[in-house]
Design a protein around this motif. Structure first.
Motif, PDB file in Angstrom:
ATOM      1  N   THR A 199       2.522 -24.889  11.106  1.00 21.63           N
ATOM      2  CA  THR A 199       2.974 -25.298   9.772  1.00 21.63           C
ATOM      3  C   THR A 199       3.040 -26.815   9.679  1.00 21.63           C
ATOM      4  O   THR A 199       2.643 -27.418   8.670  1.00 21.63           O
ATOM      5  CB  THR A 199       4.352 -24.698   9.463  1.00 21.63           C
ATOM      6  OG1 THR A 199       4.251 -23.279   9.434  1.00 21.63           O
ATOM      7  CG2 THR A 199       4.876 -25.198   8.120  1.00 21.63           C
ATOM      8  N   GLU A 200       3.520 -27.451  10.721  1.00 19.13           N
ATOM      9  CA  GLU A 200       3.680 -28.911  10.704  1.00 19.13           C
ATOM     10  C   GLU A 200       2.345 -29.646  10.733  1.00 19.13           C
ATOM     11  O   GLU A 200       2.284 -30.813  10.381  1.00 19.13           O
ATOM     12  CB  GLU A 200       4.531 -29.355  11.895  1.00 19.13           C
ATOM     13  CG  GLU A 200       5.982 -28.908  11.813  1.00 19.13           C
ATOM     14  CD  GLU A 200       6.194 -27.454  12.219  1.00 19.13           C
ATOM     15  OE1 GLU A 200       7.341 -26.967  12.133  1.00 19.13           O
ATOM     16  OE2 GLU A 200       5.202 -26.795  12.619  1.00 19.13           O
ATOM     17  N   GLY A 201       1.283 -28.955  11.180  1.00 17.97           N
ATOM     18  CA  GLY A 201      -0.040 -29.558  11.166  1.00 17.97           C
ATOM     19  C   GLY A 201      -0.588 -29.828  12.554  1.00 17.97           C
ATOM     20  O   GLY A 201       0.117 -29.738  13.563  1.00 17.97           O
ATOM     21  N   PHE A 202      -1.877 -30.158  12.586  1.00 19.44           N
ATOM     22  CA  PHE A 202      -2.626 -30.394  13.815  1.00 19.44           C
ATOM     23  C   PHE A 202      -2.016 -31.570  14.567  1.00 19.44           C
ATOM     24  O   PHE A 202      -1.957 -32.698  14.052  1.00 19.44           O
ATOM     25  CB  PHE A 202      -4.084 -30.674  13.456  1.00 19.44           C
ATOM     26  CG  PHE A 202      -5.039 -30.735  14.604  1.00 19.44           C
ATOM     27  CD1 PHE A 202      -5.105 -29.714  15.537  1.00 19.44           C
ATOM     28  CD2 PHE A 202      -5.894 -31.819  14.736  1.00 19.44           C
ATOM     29  CE1 PHE A 202      -6.014 -29.766  16.590  1.00 19.44           C
ATOM     30  CE2 PHE A 202      -6.802 -31.890  15.782  1.00 19.44           C
ATOM     31  CZ  PHE A 202      -6.859 -30.855  16.720  1.00 19.44           C
TER      32      PHE A 202
ATOM     33  N   ARG B  56       8.413 -35.523  13.595  1.00 24.77           N
ATOM     34  CA  ARG B  56       8.980 -35.856  12.286  1.00 24.77           C
ATOM     35  C   ARG B  56       7.881 -36.141  11.267  1.00 24.77           C
ATOM     36  O   ARG B  56       8.127 -36.806  10.264  1.00 24.77           O
ATOM     37  CB  ARG B  56       9.920 -37.052  12.393  1.00 24.77           C
ATOM     38  CG  ARG B  56      11.186 -36.738  13.191  1.00 24.77           C
ATOM     39  CD  ARG B  56      12.244 -37.824  13.048  1.00 24.77           C
ATOM     40  NE  ARG B  56      11.767 -39.106  13.522  1.00 24.77           N
ATOM     41  CZ  ARG B  56      11.514 -40.144  12.732  1.00 24.77           C
ATOM     42  NH1 ARG B  56      11.643 -40.040  11.424  1.00 24.77           N
ATOM     43  NH2 ARG B  56      11.097 -41.283  13.245  1.00 24.77           N
ATOM     44  N   ILE B  57       6.682 -35.626  11.509  1.00 26.32           N
ATOM     45  CA  ILE B  57       5.577 -35.751  10.566  1.00 26.32           C
ATOM     46  C   ILE B  57       5.143 -34.353  10.154  1.00 26.32           C
ATOM     47  O   ILE B  57       4.846 -33.508  11.001  1.00 26.32           O
ATOM     48  CB  ILE B  57       4.391 -36.512  11.186  1.00 26.32           C
ATOM     49  CG1 ILE B  57       4.795 -37.953  11.523  1.00 26.32           C
ATOM     50  CG2 ILE B  57       3.196 -36.506  10.232  1.00 26.32           C
ATOM     51  CD1 ILE B  57       3.741 -38.715  12.310  1.00 26.32           C
ATOM     52  N   LEU B  58       5.113 -34.115   8.868  1.00 25.36           N
ATOM     53  CA  LEU B  58       4.653 -32.844   8.306  1.00 25.36           C
ATOM     54  C   LEU B  58       3.380 -33.108   7.516  1.00 25.36           C
ATOM     55  O   LEU B  58       3.371 -33.935   6.604  1.00 25.36           O
ATOM     56  CB  LEU B  58       5.723 -32.247   7.387  1.00 25.36           C
ATOM     57  CG  LEU B  58       5.335 -30.997   6.595  1.00 25.36           C
ATOM     58  CD1 LEU B  58       5.092 -29.813   7.533  1.00 25.36           C
ATOM     59  CD2 LEU B  58       6.429 -30.652   5.571  1.00 25.36           C
ATOM     60  N   LEU B  59       2.292 -32.425   7.880  1.00 31.50           N
ATOM     61  CA  LEU B  59       1.050 -32.547   7.127  1.00 31.50           C
ATOM     62  C   LEU B  59       1.105 -31.633   5.913  1.00 31.50           C
ATOM     63  O   LEU B  59       1.540 -30.485   6.008  1.00 31.50           O
ATOM     64  CB  LEU B  59      -0.145 -32.189   8.017  1.00 31.50           C
ATOM     65  CG  LEU B  59      -0.345 -33.053   9.266  1.00 31.50           C
ATOM     66  CD1 LEU B  59      -1.625 -32.676   9.997  1.00 31.50           C
ATOM     67  CD2 LEU B  59      -0.350 -34.534   8.911  1.00 31.50           C
ATOM     68  N   THR B  60       0.655 -32.152   4.784  1.00 31.28           N
ATOM     69  CA  THR B  60       0.772 -31.436   3.515  1.00 31.28           C
ATOM     70  C   THR B  60      -0.578 -31.389   2.804  1.00 31.28           C
ATOM     71  O   THR B  60      -1.513 -32.095   3.162  1.00 31.28           O
ATOM     72  CB  THR B  60       1.785 -32.140   2.591  1.00 31.28           C
ATOM     73  OG1 THR B  60       1.365 -33.500   2.392  1.00 31.28           O
ATOM     74  CG2 THR B  60       3.177 -32.122   3.202  1.00 31.28           C
TER      75      THR B  60
ATOM     76  N   VAL C  34      12.684 -33.218   7.179  1.00 27.56           N
ATOM     77  CA  VAL C  34      11.321 -32.781   7.475  1.00 27.56           C
ATOM     78  C   VAL C  34      11.314 -31.325   7.924  1.00 27.56           C
ATOM     79  O   VAL C  34      10.449 -30.533   7.512  1.00 27.56           O
ATOM     80  CB  VAL C  34      10.684 -33.688   8.550  1.00 27.56           C
ATOM     81  CG1 VAL C  34       9.328 -33.139   8.984  1.00 27.56           C
ATOM     82  CG2 VAL C  34      10.537 -35.113   8.019  1.00 27.56           C
ATOM     83  N   ARG C  35      12.265 -30.951   8.746  1.00 25.07           N
ATOM     84  CA  ARG C  35      12.352 -29.565   9.227  1.00 25.07           C
ATOM     85  C   ARG C  35      12.582 -28.603   8.060  1.00 25.07           C
ATOM     86  O   ARG C  35      11.987 -27.525   7.988  1.00 25.07           O
ATOM     87  CB  ARG C  35      13.468 -29.450  10.257  1.00 25.07           C
ATOM     88  CG  ARG C  35      13.586 -28.067  10.882  1.00 25.07           C
ATOM     89  CD  ARG C  35      14.478 -28.093  12.126  1.00 25.07           C
ATOM     90  NE  ARG C  35      15.786 -28.672  11.869  1.00 25.07           N
ATOM     91  CZ  ARG C  35      16.184 -29.849  12.343  1.00 25.07           C
ATOM     92  NH1 ARG C  35      15.356 -30.589  13.067  1.00 25.07           N
ATOM     93  NH2 ARG C  35      17.394 -30.297  12.087  1.00 25.07           N
ATOM     94  N   MET C  36      13.448 -28.988   7.130  1.00 24.77           N
ATOM     95  CA  MET C  36      13.709 -28.127   5.979  1.00 24.77           C
ATOM     96  C   MET C  36      12.463 -27.994   5.107  1.00 24.77           C
ATOM     97  O   MET C  36      12.150 -26.901   4.601  1.00 24.77           O
ATOM     98  CB  MET C  36      14.864 -28.711   5.171  1.00 24.77           C
ATOM     99  CG  MET C  36      15.496 -27.738   4.204  1.00 24.77           C
ATOM    100  SD  MET C  36      16.304 -26.373   5.041  1.00 24.77           S
ATOM    101  CE  MET C  36      17.996 -26.855   4.855  1.00 24.77           C
ATOM    102  N   MET C  37      11.722 -29.090   4.934  1.00 22.14           N
ATOM    103  CA  MET C  37      10.490 -29.045   4.156  1.00 22.14           C
ATOM    104  C   MET C  37       9.440 -28.172   4.836  1.00 22.14           C
ATOM    105  O   MET C  37       8.677 -27.460   4.177  1.00 22.14           O
ATOM    106  CB  MET C  37       9.954 -30.460   3.947  1.00 22.14           C
ATOM    107  CG  MET C  37      10.810 -31.317   3.028  1.00 22.14           C
ATOM    108  SD  MET C  37      10.228 -33.033   2.915  1.00 22.14           S
ATOM    109  CE  MET C  37       8.643 -32.813   2.120  1.00 22.14           C
ATOM    110  N   ALA C  38       9.404 -28.192   6.173  1.00 20.41           N
ATOM    111  CA  ALA C  38       8.466 -27.338   6.911  1.00 20.41           C
ATOM    112  C   ALA C  38       8.786 -25.866   6.685  1.00 20.41           C
ATOM    113  O   ALA C  38       7.875 -25.031   6.548  1.00 20.41           O
ATOM    114  CB  ALA C  38       8.505 -27.676   8.397  1.00 20.41           C
TER     115      ALA C  38
ATOM    116  N   MET D 190       6.869 -20.768   3.523  1.00 22.73           N
ATOM    117  CA  MET D 190       6.898 -19.796   2.431  1.00 22.73           C
ATOM    118  C   MET D 190       5.807 -20.064   1.399  1.00 22.73           C
ATOM    119  O   MET D 190       5.330 -19.140   0.736  1.00 22.73           O
ATOM    120  CB  MET D 190       8.270 -19.816   1.756  1.00 22.73           C
ATOM    121  CG  MET D 190       9.402 -19.334   2.653  1.00 22.73           C
ATOM    122  SD  MET D 190      10.990 -19.306   1.796  1.00 22.73           S
ATOM    123  CE  MET D 190      11.317 -21.057   1.612  1.00 22.73           C
ATOM    124  N   ALA D 191       5.408 -21.335   1.281  1.00 23.75           N
ATOM    125  CA  ALA D 191       4.428 -21.695   0.252  1.00 23.75           C
ATOM    126  C   ALA D 191       3.005 -21.356   0.665  1.00 23.75           C
ATOM    127  O   ALA D 191       2.249 -20.746  -0.109  1.00 23.75           O
ATOM    128  CB  ALA D 191       4.538 -23.188  -0.071  1.00 23.75           C
TER     129      ALA D 191
END
Length: 396
Positions: free
Chosen positions: A67-70, A92-96, A254-258, A263-264
């Motif tokens: 989920t967080e990305g490659f 602490r980086i989330l790919l979107t 960031v964890r909450m957004m992940a 779910m998205a």
């Protein structure tokens, strides 16, 4: 059949930019409306080579991803942000899916109906759409070309107790301004004092026209790593179709957004992320960005020179120091939505400014011009058409 949509769908509105793009596709209209990069500068061969490396890596490249990305791409992004003074780590980086998804996910985890968001005015219209969909009350903070007025920001923080402050401090959309370092520091100090998050949107920061100028992200000033969520994207520097952006900031947020992203969509395209990793590894992206800076500046100057043909005081604008837009304000009671109809009939289009404002019936005399997408030849032709319309505007 009557469809019983959710209550929040009443807050859904179509994007003014998308609506205009649908209209101008019909006929020979030169568009300065969308915020599109130049297609001729897309690094097609390098992207193709990157995808070949992905598929050569084996069948596992087609599997579900994190989920967080490659991870290798997150590490490469960490290194690029470090060059801007932004401290982070892959955890602490989330790919979107573009930085637009950052705004959506952050709003989902932060906003309850009735919560307040403070913004610049005008500001990015699609962010306003997301905040409204989530039931937020949006309050505009006064400002000028140097950024938000700290006195007004503090007053509105005290009155409204916002969940966060949304800003685009470097080559903002739509008006292209650059915050001063003093205003950036002041905004961070206030949000630190009152325990409020800043969502710093930075899609255009690399597209600067003055090589010796340094524009510090607010996130680079947040040495405690507690108050700034920083988001950016590869849409402007590589290609928008890759739909890859990222966000970094306090680990808990960031964890909450992940979790919300799970779910998205489980995760954004892992193939695109892997291709971007190989591109960053093997392609001179900074040299490519320098080419973009030079070409976009030359296109901006063509547009600027056309605007100088207008009588001073009737249409006002400032030469941008970077980004992709020139913001124009008309004197008097000119309604630029009416001006747009005349312009489209003459074969040129722009975006009226009103949708970028927080309040109703604000900015009716403003509009945004994009100089990055059209070729120099089309800019000259389109601006000849537009200036002709602007010399004889119809007031409303």
């Amino acid at each position: 059949m009557e469809y019983l949509f959710a209550e929040q769908t009443h807050n859904l509105k179509s994007s003014a930019v998308r609506d205009i793009l649908n209209v101008i596709q019909q006929g020979n209209v030169i568009s300065f409306a969308g915020g599109l990069p130049s297609e001729e500068n897309f690094p097609l061969d390098a992207i193709n080579a990157a995808y070949e490396k992905v598929f050569a890596s084996g069948r596992s490249c087609l599997q579900y991803g994190l989920t967080e990305g490659f991870i290798p791409l997150r590490e490469a992004i960490q290194a690029r942000m470090a060059q801007k003074g932004i401290e982070s780590d892959p955890g602490r980086i989330l790919l979107t899916t573009g930085s637009q998804q950052t705004i959506d996910l952050f709003s989902r985890v932060m906003l309850s109906p009735g919560d307040v968001v403070l913004t610049e005015n005008p500001t990015y219209l699609s962010a306003l759409q997301v905040f409204r969909f989530n039931g937020a009350e949006i309050i505009a903070v006064n400002g000028d070309q140097d950024g938000m007025d700290p006195l007004d920001l503090e007053e509105k923080i005290k009155i409204h107790h916002p969940k966060f402050v949304y800003v685009i401090p470097t080559f903002s959309n739509p008006d292209g301004k650059v915050w001063s370092l003093e205003r950036r520091k002041a905004a961070l100090e206030l949000c630190d004092r009152y325990n409020i998050l800043i969502l710093e949107d930075d899609p255009y920061g690399d597209i600067k026209f003055q090589e010796d100028e340094v524009y510090q992200p607010i996130a680079s000033l947040d040495k405690q790593l507690t108050h700034v969520m920083y988001t950016s994207t590869f849409s402007k520097s590589v290609a928008p179709a890759l739909r890859t952006g990222w966000v970094t900031g306090p680990a808990e947020v960031v964890r909450m957004m992940a979790q919300a992203k799970q779910m998205a969509d489980l995760h954004s395209s892992s193939i695109d992320q892997q291709a971007l990793y190989y591109l960053l590894r093997d392609f001179p992206l900074d040299r490519h960005i320098q080419v973009l800076r030079e070409q976009y500046r030359s296109r901006m100057l063509i547009m600027r020179d056309s605007l100088t043909k207008l009588e001073p005081g009737i249409f006002n604008w400032k030469e941008p120091k970077g980004g992709m837009f020139i913001w124009v304000e008309a004197a008097g009671n000119l309604n630029t939505a009416t001006l747009l109809n005349t312009a489209v009939a003459s074969g040129v289009a722009f975006v009226p400014g009103a949708p970028f404002f927080v309040g109703e019936n604000e900015g009716l005399n403003t509009f945004r011009l994009n100089f990055s997408h059209s070729t120099p030849e089309k800019i000259k032709l389109g601006m000849d058409r537009l200036v002709s319309v602007m010399l004889n505007p119809v007031t409303a």
